[in-house]
Design a protein around this motif. Structure first.
Motif, PDB file in Angstrom:
ATOM      1  N   MET A 116       6.933  13.958 -16.162  1.00  0.00           N
ATOM      2  CA  MET A 116       8.311  13.599 -15.844  1.00  0.00           C
ATOM      3  C   MET A 116       8.317  12.548 -14.737  1.00  0.00           C
ATOM      4  SD  MET A 116      10.373  17.229 -16.051  1.00  0.00           S
ATOM      5  CE  MET A 116       9.541  17.906 -14.617  1.00  0.00           C
ATOM      6  N   CYS A 117       8.131  11.288 -15.126  1.00  0.00           N
ATOM      7  CA  CYS A 117       8.053  10.195 -14.146  1.00  0.00           C
ATOM      8  C   CYS A 117       9.180   9.208 -14.406  1.00  0.00           C
ATOM      9  CB  CYS A 117       6.694   9.504 -14.224  1.00  0.00           C
ATOM     10  SG  CYS A 117       5.318  10.558 -13.766  1.00  0.00           S
ATOM     11  N   ILE A 118      10.363   9.525 -13.915  1.00  0.00           N
ATOM     12  CA  ILE A 118      11.494   8.639 -14.172  1.00  0.00           C
ATOM     13  C   ILE A 118      11.478   7.418 -13.275  1.00  0.00           C
ATOM     14  CG2 ILE A 118      12.932  10.526 -15.035  1.00  0.00           C
ATOM     15  CD1 ILE A 118      14.291  10.624 -12.323  1.00  0.00           C
ATOM     16  N   ILE A 119      10.689   7.453 -12.205  1.00  0.00           N
ATOM     17  CA  ILE A 119      10.542   6.281 -11.329  1.00  0.00           C
ATOM     18  C   ILE A 119       9.132   5.715 -11.406  1.00  0.00           C
ATOM     19  CG2 ILE A 119      10.615   5.429  -8.955  1.00  0.00           C
ATOM     20  CD1 ILE A 119      12.744   7.460  -8.319  1.00  0.00           C
ATOM     21  N   LEU A 120       8.128   6.580 -11.313  1.00  0.00           N
ATOM     22  CA  LEU A 120       6.744   6.108 -11.230  1.00  0.00           C
ATOM     23  C   LEU A 120       6.243   5.438 -12.501  1.00  0.00           C
ATOM     24  CD1 LEU A 120       4.968   8.916  -9.167  1.00  0.00           C
ATOM     25  CD2 LEU A 120       6.283   6.960  -8.398  1.00  0.00           C
ATOM     26  N   SER A 121       6.928   5.647 -13.618  1.00  0.00           N
ATOM     27  CA  SER A 121       6.513   5.001 -14.865  1.00  0.00           C
ATOM     28  C   SER A 121       7.278   3.711 -15.130  1.00  0.00           C
ATOM     29  CB  SER A 121       6.708   5.961 -16.039  1.00  0.00           C
ATOM     30  OG  SER A 121       8.086   6.285 -16.180  1.00  0.00           O
ATOM     31  N   THR A 122       8.186   3.328 -14.220  1.00  0.00           N
ATOM     32  CA  THR A 122       9.025   2.156 -14.457  1.00  0.00           C
ATOM     33  C   THR A 122       8.370   0.864 -13.985  1.00  0.00           C
ATOM     34  OG1 THR A 122      10.091   2.326 -12.298  1.00  0.00           O
ATOM     35  CG2 THR A 122      11.097   3.565 -14.118  1.00  0.00           C
ATOM     36  N   HIS A 123       8.956  -0.244 -14.418  1.00  0.00           N
ATOM     37  CA  HIS A 123       8.488  -1.556 -13.968  1.00  0.00           C
ATOM     38  C   HIS A 123       8.758  -1.729 -12.475  1.00  0.00           C
ATOM     39  CE1 HIS A 123      12.765  -2.207 -14.570  1.00  0.00           C
ATOM     40  NE2 HIS A 123      12.691  -3.397 -13.995  1.00  0.00           N
ATOM     41  N   TYR A 124       9.779  -1.022 -11.954  1.00  0.00           N
ATOM     42  CA  TYR A 124      10.051  -1.099 -10.514  1.00  0.00           C
ATOM     43  C   TYR A 124       8.813  -0.685  -9.724  1.00  0.00           C
ATOM     44  CZ  TYR A 124      15.034  -0.842 -11.902  1.00  0.00           C
ATOM     45  OH  TYR A 124      16.257  -1.052 -12.453  1.00  0.00           O
ATOM     46  N   TYR A 125       8.334   0.501 -10.054  1.00  0.00           N
ATOM     47  CA  TYR A 125       7.199   1.053  -9.313  1.00  0.00           C
ATOM     48  C   TYR A 125       5.940   0.225  -9.539  1.00  0.00           C
ATOM     49  CZ  TYR A 125       3.483   4.224  -7.857  1.00  0.00           C
ATOM     50  OH  TYR A 125       2.379   4.768  -7.257  1.00  0.00           O
ATOM     51  N   LYS A 126       5.699  -0.169 -10.769  1.00  0.00           N
ATOM     52  CA  LYS A 126       4.475  -0.919 -11.079  1.00  0.00           C
ATOM     53  C   LYS A 126       4.459  -2.263 -10.369  1.00  0.00           C
ATOM     54  CE  LYS A 126       3.896   1.374 -15.537  1.00  0.00           C
ATOM     55  NZ  LYS A 126       4.005   1.241 -17.016  1.00  0.00           N
ATOM     56  N   GLN A 127       5.601  -2.942 -10.355  1.00  0.00           N
ATOM     57  CA  GLN A 127       5.668  -4.234  -9.663  1.00  0.00           C
ATOM     58  C   GLN A 127       5.459  -4.045  -8.150  1.00  0.00           C
ATOM     59  OE1 GLN A 127       6.139  -7.513 -10.691  1.00  0.00           O
ATOM     60  NE2 GLN A 127       5.740  -6.750 -12.754  1.00  0.00           N
ATOM     61  N   TRP A 128       6.106  -3.022  -7.601  1.00  0.00           N
ATOM     62  CA  TRP A 128       5.941  -2.753  -6.168  1.00  0.00           C
ATOM     63  C   TRP A 128       4.493  -2.406  -5.852  1.00  0.00           C
ATOM     64  CZ3 TRP A 128       4.313   2.005  -4.213  1.00  0.00           C
ATOM     65  CH2 TRP A 128       4.229   2.055  -2.816  1.00  0.00           C
ATOM     66  N   TYR A 129       3.894  -1.523  -6.643  1.00  0.00           N
ATOM     67  CA  TYR A 129       2.538  -1.065  -6.350  1.00  0.00           C
ATOM     68  C   TYR A 129       1.529  -2.212  -6.452  1.00  0.00           C
ATOM     69  CZ  TYR A 129      -1.449   2.048  -6.038  1.00  0.00           C
ATOM     70  OH  TYR A 129      -2.602   2.667  -5.614  1.00  0.00           O
ATOM     71  N   ASN A 130       1.695  -3.089  -7.418  1.00  0.00           N
ATOM     72  CA  ASN A 130       0.731  -4.165  -7.651  1.00  0.00           C
ATOM     73  C   ASN A 130       0.927  -5.368  -6.750  1.00  0.00           C
ATOM     74  OD1 ASN A 130      -0.609  -2.778  -9.738  1.00  0.00           O
ATOM     75  ND2 ASN A 130       0.857  -3.502 -11.266  1.00  0.00           N
ATOM     76  N   HIS A 131       2.133  -5.549  -6.222  1.00  0.00           N
ATOM     77  CA  HIS A 131       2.409  -6.797  -5.510  1.00  0.00           C
ATOM     78  C   HIS A 131       2.916  -6.639  -4.078  1.00  0.00           C
ATOM     79  CE1 HIS A 131       1.723  -8.967  -9.220  1.00  0.00           C
ATOM     80  NE2 HIS A 131       2.584  -8.179  -9.841  1.00  0.00           N
ATOM     81  N   SER A 132       3.168  -5.416  -3.628  1.00  0.00           N
ATOM     82  CA  SER A 132       3.611  -5.249  -2.243  1.00  0.00           C
ATOM     83  C   SER A 132       2.408  -5.311  -1.306  1.00  0.00           C
ATOM     84  CB  SER A 132       4.341  -3.914  -2.058  1.00  0.00           C
ATOM     85  OG  SER A 132       3.468  -2.835  -2.333  1.00  0.00           O
ATOM     86  N   HIS A 133       2.614  -5.912  -0.154  1.00  0.00           N
ATOM     87  CA  HIS A 133       1.520  -6.106   0.807  1.00  0.00           C
ATOM     88  C   HIS A 133       1.529  -4.982   1.837  1.00  0.00           C
ATOM     89  CE1 HIS A 133       0.670  -9.992  -0.922  1.00  0.00           C
ATOM     90  NE2 HIS A 133       1.937 -10.350  -0.764  1.00  0.00           N
ATOM     91  N   VAL A 134       1.218  -3.774   1.393  1.00  0.00           N
ATOM     92  CA  VAL A 134       1.099  -2.642   2.312  1.00  0.00           C
ATOM     93  C   VAL A 134      -0.250  -1.983   2.085  1.00  0.00           C
ATOM     94  CG1 VAL A 134       3.577  -2.213   2.442  1.00  0.00           C
ATOM     95  CG2 VAL A 134       2.225  -1.055   0.700  1.00  0.00           C
ATOM     96  N   ALA A 135      -0.719  -1.273   3.086  1.00  0.00           N
ATOM     97  CA  ALA A 135      -2.024  -0.630   3.002  1.00  0.00           C
ATOM     98  C   ALA A 135      -2.018   0.477   1.949  1.00  0.00           C
ATOM     99  CB  ALA A 135      -2.403  -0.045   4.358  1.00  0.00           C
ATOM    100  N   GLN A 136      -3.209   0.817   1.447  1.00  0.00           N
ATOM    101  CA  GLN A 136      -3.319   1.846   0.430  1.00  0.00           C
ATOM    102  C   GLN A 136      -2.805   3.189   0.931  1.00  0.00           C
ATOM    103  OE1 GLN A 136      -4.103   1.709  -2.842  1.00  0.00           O
ATOM    104  NE2 GLN A 136      -4.091  -0.507  -2.584  1.00  0.00           N
ATOM    105  N   THR A 137      -3.058   3.497   2.194  1.00  0.00           N
ATOM    106  CA  THR A 137      -2.564   4.763   2.737  1.00  0.00           C
ATOM    107  C   THR A 137      -1.038   4.800   2.733  1.00  0.00           C
ATOM    108  OG1 THR A 137      -2.768   3.810   4.962  1.00  0.00           O
ATOM    109  CG2 THR A 137      -4.584   5.190   4.186  1.00  0.00           C
TER     110      THR A 137
END
Length: 321
Positions: free
Chosen positions: A1-22
């Motif tokens: 049940m991933c209504i946010i984590l499976s979206t393009h929102y999350y994927k774009q943020w995870y792949n392109h945001s400049h924050v540390a892995q932690t």
């Protein structure tokens, strides 16, 4: 049940945001909590979320975006689960960062957390500054120790009146001092971006005397640009400066607080404030990005912080200066 984590929102943020892995891991956990809340409120678990078309308003027959009211309900949900102030504060910080990225990337039209008030900041204020009397004791000790060159006296006066960081002091060179403009150019050190700090008339005078002293001129003629050296003639490191400060404070009888070179940033801020210098000027001298950081240095109470945040729409930065 991933209504946010499976979206393009999350994927774009995870792949392109400049924050540390932690930080990404912590923010991902926050988004999971938000997912669980939305499912509990009736959002279909099989659907992917659309933040721009979240509510359907039958009166207007249009879809409304995910909004501040939903954030309010989510924070209330966390409070009912006895979440700590720290978790509530971090939840808002993480959501603000996530939605800010989505808005900047043109993935959403409306950022529901852009102006959302974060009133859960509960960082205790600790007394890290020295009093005028303690500063005078240190300066008196230093000048008696070395009445000729006065290196430790100049070092202490510079730290007290400019608020420079440990690494900025240890990297400070003669060419960075501008006696004509009464400023010191700062471009080397931890957390440092090129900027200037102002010199008081007293500091300017003693720096001139110090840099015109034959012993210092001899160092300069040998290509040694650093302003301060250890007692053995070596260039200072942050560690050696820390040891020197602790030794001077111990000899001056200052034991109520664990003094380090960074304590003088707090001291500089406090002395300026007690001299009725404006908050913005103090922020400028310390080169803080956020005024809320300066308020913490001054030991102002939470009511004062909230007033400044209301006026300036400031989010307290949790750096660890």
């Amino acid at each position: 049940m991933c209504i946010i984590l499976s979206t393009h929102y999350y994927k774009q943020w995870y792949n392109h945001s400049h924050v540390a892995q932690t930080t990404k891991a912590a923010m991902t956990n926050e988004l999971r909590r938000l997912e669980d809340f939305l499912i509990q409120t009736g959002f279909p678990a099989e659907e992917k979320i659309n933040f721009d078309r979240f509510y359907y308003d039958p009166t207007t027959e249009v879809y409304e975006p995910f909004d501040e009211e939903m954030i309010d309900n989510y924070i209330l949900h966390l409070k009912m689960k006895n979440s700590s102030d720290n978790l509530l504060y971090n939840s808002i910080v993480y959501l603000r960062s996530f939605f800010k990225f989505l808005k900047a990337a043109n993935l959403i039209k409306h950022n529901p957390v852009a102006f959302y008030r974060n009133s859960h900041y509960k960082r205790p204020i600790r007394n890290k500054w020295l009093s005028v009397d303690e500063c005078n004791k240190l300066l008196h000790l230093a000048i008696n120790k070395d009445p000729d060159l006065k290196q430790d006296y100049v070092l202490l006066l510079l730290m007290i009146s400019t608020g420079l960081r440990n690494s900025e002091i240890t990297n400070l060179c003669y060419h960075q001092i501008d006696f004509e403009r009464d400023v010191i150019y700062v471009d080397k050190g931890h957390k440092t971006t090129a900027s200037t700090v102002y010199m008081t008339n007293t500091l300017k005078r003693v720096l001139k005397e110090y840099t015109n002293h034959p012993d210092y001129k001899k160092r300069l003629s040998n290509g040694n640009q650093r302003l301060f050296y250890t007692d053995t003639g070596r260039e200072h490191s942050p560690a050696s400066l820390n040891i020197k400060i602790k030794k001077l404070c111990k000899n001056a009888g200052i034991t109520h607080v664990n003094v380090s070179p960074h304590s003088f940033r707090f001291t500089c801020a406090r002395l300026m404030f007690e001299s009725e210098i404006s908050l913005v000027t103090i922020q400028r001298q310390l080169r803080h990005k956020y005024l809320a950081t300066t308020l913490r240095y001054l030991g102002l109470d939470s009511a004062s912080k909230e007033l400044i945040e209301d006026l300036s729409n400031i989010t307290p930065d949790v750096d660890y200066e």
